[in-house]
Scaffold this active site. Structure first.
Site, PDB file in Angstrom:
ATOM      1  N   ASP A 344       0.833  -1.152  -0.212  1.00  0.00           N
ATOM      2  CA  ASP A 344       0.068   0.210   0.054  1.00  0.00           C
ATOM      3  C   ASP A 344       0.846   1.303  -0.124  1.00  0.00           C
ATOM      4  OD1 ASP A 344      -1.833  -2.183   0.987  1.00  0.00           O
ATOM      5  OD2 ASP A 344      -3.403  -0.350   0.775  1.00  0.00           O
ATOM      6  N   LYS A 345      -0.116   1.971  -0.806  1.00  0.00           N
ATOM      7  CA  LYS A 345       0.753   4.127  -0.858  1.00  0.00           C
ATOM      8  C   LYS A 345       0.731   3.973   0.861  1.00  0.00           C
ATOM      9  CE  LYS A 345       1.065   8.141  -2.823  1.00  0.00           C
ATOM     10  NZ  LYS A 345       0.924   9.238  -3.783  1.00  0.00           N
TER      11      LYS A 345
END
Length: 708
Positions: A344-345
């Protein structure tokens, strides 16, 4: 407008929403907010031994792994995986429950895929038969020998019309050392055969060069020559039998020069036979390899064989963006990095990485420089090879859900009861295994699946322009994208694009060189590393899978029906291909309830998969036709992309799930143990593990019954 089956999804300018997708649980759920800050969403890889990646060692500490000793990244058991090769944001691959994972390309229904248990790599010098026995099952060994006999029988027949298969697959062999041993052992035992690797799968074929050489020399000489060639002993030499016919010798010289001129050189020399008569023979030897004039050959080889592993901690960064920063700092290519999955960012994530051509000492040097970019590196050490996508056991999540509340119009219970009910259901029934919306680009005007569809339709210019479509912000990246779309000035855009945007700059350099036309845009896409090119195509495949799973639940629910695909565990042996294990449910099996919904899989579109034989299969064909892909071969030769397809379970289970409540107070955050929860002050802390390619946001959606 299409009047057939409805595409069960809501598409907006900000991405694919899951609010029309199905749930498998019937609890009411609750509301809350996720990812208020990166620290609310912490993702840690679980390695192949089931251990969490650790950041407890001192930052940038260097440890040594002897080259002869396997690193932890190599010491894992491989079992059959049914997976798509995709770069998802929480992890890259879908897989079969409790099966290990390996392969840069997703192991799907490639024809004759045969998985085998990892075995000890034989030492050099072991007899070829022993090597084959140690690495191949008995049944595969027998099939290989039969294939070799068939090849020779066909060659020896007068009309060469003896029917036999053109090639034979040993299935995917993931360890590089194992593949090398098998290649050599097969060619040493059967010099008239050749072997090639396709996506870790070893394919055996008849060696046309062997047969051609047999037209000029005896088969005995051809047999010995190809054994010499495959052994690659650089100081060794091979001599053909004396030959007094100059024209015939010339033919042999030309044959070897044409076929193996970059590797071998030939020379005629005089010999004396037993009777004392002078004659001439052809001697063959390996050419000496040259390296850079500036660096000795040993140094070149050492650099190519240099791999450094480390744990990457990143915050509020995409994995590929982080790699862009690292490659710039280290002076290597993005393709020199390998990893097990994309994370995930908007999160704090810990993941394993390996970079080649970089020493641990050099990796340590950039540790301070990358901190300001939101990255840290730990556990730096030498290893023997790169990582493979999916080479992990799963991911561990520590998630804080804030702003807790009841669903709209729900006043029958407090939040604590709703949460307890939801947790109990998810532990019992699992969740629908959708790909999360972050896989398609959250908050973006153009989604990655749209670019993937353009690539599959070979609309290369459209794909480039979609790629450079700006967001609704005025930062330097989007200013550069706007400039490109307005002017198509690749050189000017390149000057405006920030250095860390590695993908954009690679494409722009190619466009500047080749032009913004079909050929130029094709070359631009090809300039990206393979993992980046295929990322977009797999995003499209994932989108279709999501919609298919929703449609499947809408019309059939949790009942296993005739025409469904299930993963069969019966009569499984090492020579079974993946498609052999995927079984189509029959009407009697439906009536007898032979299978459960947890065994049902759906295909990821590709060229080598089965479709369900019920309405879901019909839906696939209709949706592909709607996207003009009804004749798509799912092979893009211009981009060297091969999409065989695979299978993904429609339901998944959550592991090691625990939770507790946290209350915000003047003294800070503390655990809340009271019977009644003050939702205005409390948060929910969740801790759980998921298999690779499972999305925590999707699991949370099923728990909360609201979109994240």
């Amino acid at each position: 407008m299409r009047t057939g089956h409805k595409r069960f999804e809501v598409e907006t300018s900000t991405g694919i929403m899951l609010n029309s997708f199905s749930y498998v649980n019937d609890h009411i759920g609750f509301c809350g907010s996720v990812k208020n800050s990166p620290s609310d969403f912490v993702v840690t890889e679980i390695d192949v031994f089931g251990q969490l990646l650790s950041d407890t060692e001192s930052s940038c500490a260097i440890s040594e792994t002897p080259l002869e000793q396997k690193s932890p990244y190599q010491q894992h058991h491989k079992r059959l995986r049914i997976n798509t090769p995709e770069l998802g944001t929480e992890d890259e691959h879908c897989q079969v429950d409790n099966l290990s994972h390996a392969s840069e390309e997703c192991l799907s229904s490639v024809k004759e895929n045969k998985e085998r248990v990892t075995k000890t790599i034989p030492k050099c010098g072991i007899d070829d038969t022993d090597v084959l026995d140690s690495l191949l099952s008995k049944s595969v060994n027998e099939l290989l020998s039969q294939f070799a006999c068939n090849v020779k029988d066909a060659w020896n027949s007068e009309n060469d019309q003896t029917p036999y298969s053109n090639e034979f697959s040993l299935g995917p062999i993931f360890e590089k050392e194992n593949r090398a041993c098998l290649h050599s052992a097969i060619r040493q035992k059967f010099p008239f055969l050749m072997t090639v690797t396709k996506n870790s799968e070893i394919i055996v074929k008849a060696n046309a060069d062997y047969r051609e050489l047999c037209q000029f020399v005896t088969e005995e000489e051809a047999y010995d020559f190809f054994k010499f060639l495959d052994a690659k002993l650089k100081t060794s030499k091979f001599s053909f039998k004396p030959d007094e016919n100059k024209e015939h010798r010339k033919t042999v010289h030309h044959f070897i020069s044409k076929k193996f001129g970059k590797l071998l050189e030939t020379k005629s020399f005089s010999v004396t036979d037993f009777s004392g008569q002078q004659n001439t023979a052809i001697m063959v030897r390996f050419r000496e390899k040259t390296c850079s004039r500036k660096r000795p050959a040993a140094d070149c080889q050492e650099k190519q064989n240099l791999y450094t592993a480390f744990t990457l901690q990143k915050e509020n960064l995409e994995t590929l963006e982080a790699i862009g920063y690292l490659s710039s700092e280290l002076g290597v290519l993005p393709s020199d990095f390998s990893y097990t999955g994309i994370k995930d960012k908007k999160a704090i994530t810990y993941q394993a990485m390996v970079v080649k051509k970089v020493t641990p000492e050099r990796m340590k040097e950039v540790g301070t420089a990358i901190v300001k970019k939101g990255m840290k590196v730990y556990n730096i050490h030498r290893v023997c090879q790169h990582l493979r996508l999916g080479q992990l056991k799963g991911n561990h999540f520590d998630i804080t859900v804030r702003d807790l509340g009841l669903q709209q119009n729900d006043s029958s219970a407090d939040v604590k009861e709703r949460i307890s009910e939801a947790i109990e259901n998810i532990q019992t029934n699992g969740f629908v295994n959708y790909y999360g919306p972050q896989r398609f680009g959250q908050g973006q005007n153009v989604r990655t699946d749209q670019i993937g569809l353009a690539l599959l339709n070979e609309e290369m210019v459209k794909a480039v322009k979609l790629f450079f479509t700006p967001e609704d912000t005025d930062d330097p990246v989007n200013q550069a994208k706007k400039y490109f779309l307005q002017t198509e000035d690749a050189k000017g855009t390149l000057a405006r694009m920030p250095e860390f945007k590695v993908r954009e700059k690679m494409i722009l350099r190619a466009l500047n060189r080749y032009g913004v036309n079909h050929e130029g845009c094709t070359r631009a896409w090809f300039s990206l590393p393979h993992s980046m090119r295929i990322f977009y195509v797999h995003a499209y495949c994932s989108k279709i899978w999501n919609a298919a799973a929703s449609y499947r639940f809408k019309i059939y629910g949790s009942k296993v029906v005739e025409g469904d695909l299930v993963l069969s565990e019966e009569n499984v042996d090492e020579s079974s291909s993946l498609n052999d294990r995927v079984h189509i449910v029959t009407a009697p099996e439906e009536s007898a309830s032979n299978y459960t919904i947890h065994q049902v899989v759906l295909p990821m579109v590709g060229h080598s998969i089965k479709y369900p034989s019920n309405k879901v299969g019909q839906w696939y064909h209709e949706i592909l036709a709607e996207d003009a892909l009804q004749t798509c071969r799912f092979r893009l030769s211009a981009l060297q992309l091969n999409i065989p397809g695979c299978y993904r379970h429609i339901l998944k289970n959550v592991h090691n799930l625990s939770y507790r409540f946290l209350e915000d107070s003047k003294e800070g955050i503390k655990s809340e143990d009271s019977c009644h929860l003050d939702a205005s002050k409390a948060s929910l802390f969740l801790s759980f593990d998921l298999d690779p390619s499972c999305y925590a946001t999707v699991c949370l959606r099923e728990i909360m019954k609201c979109d994240i």
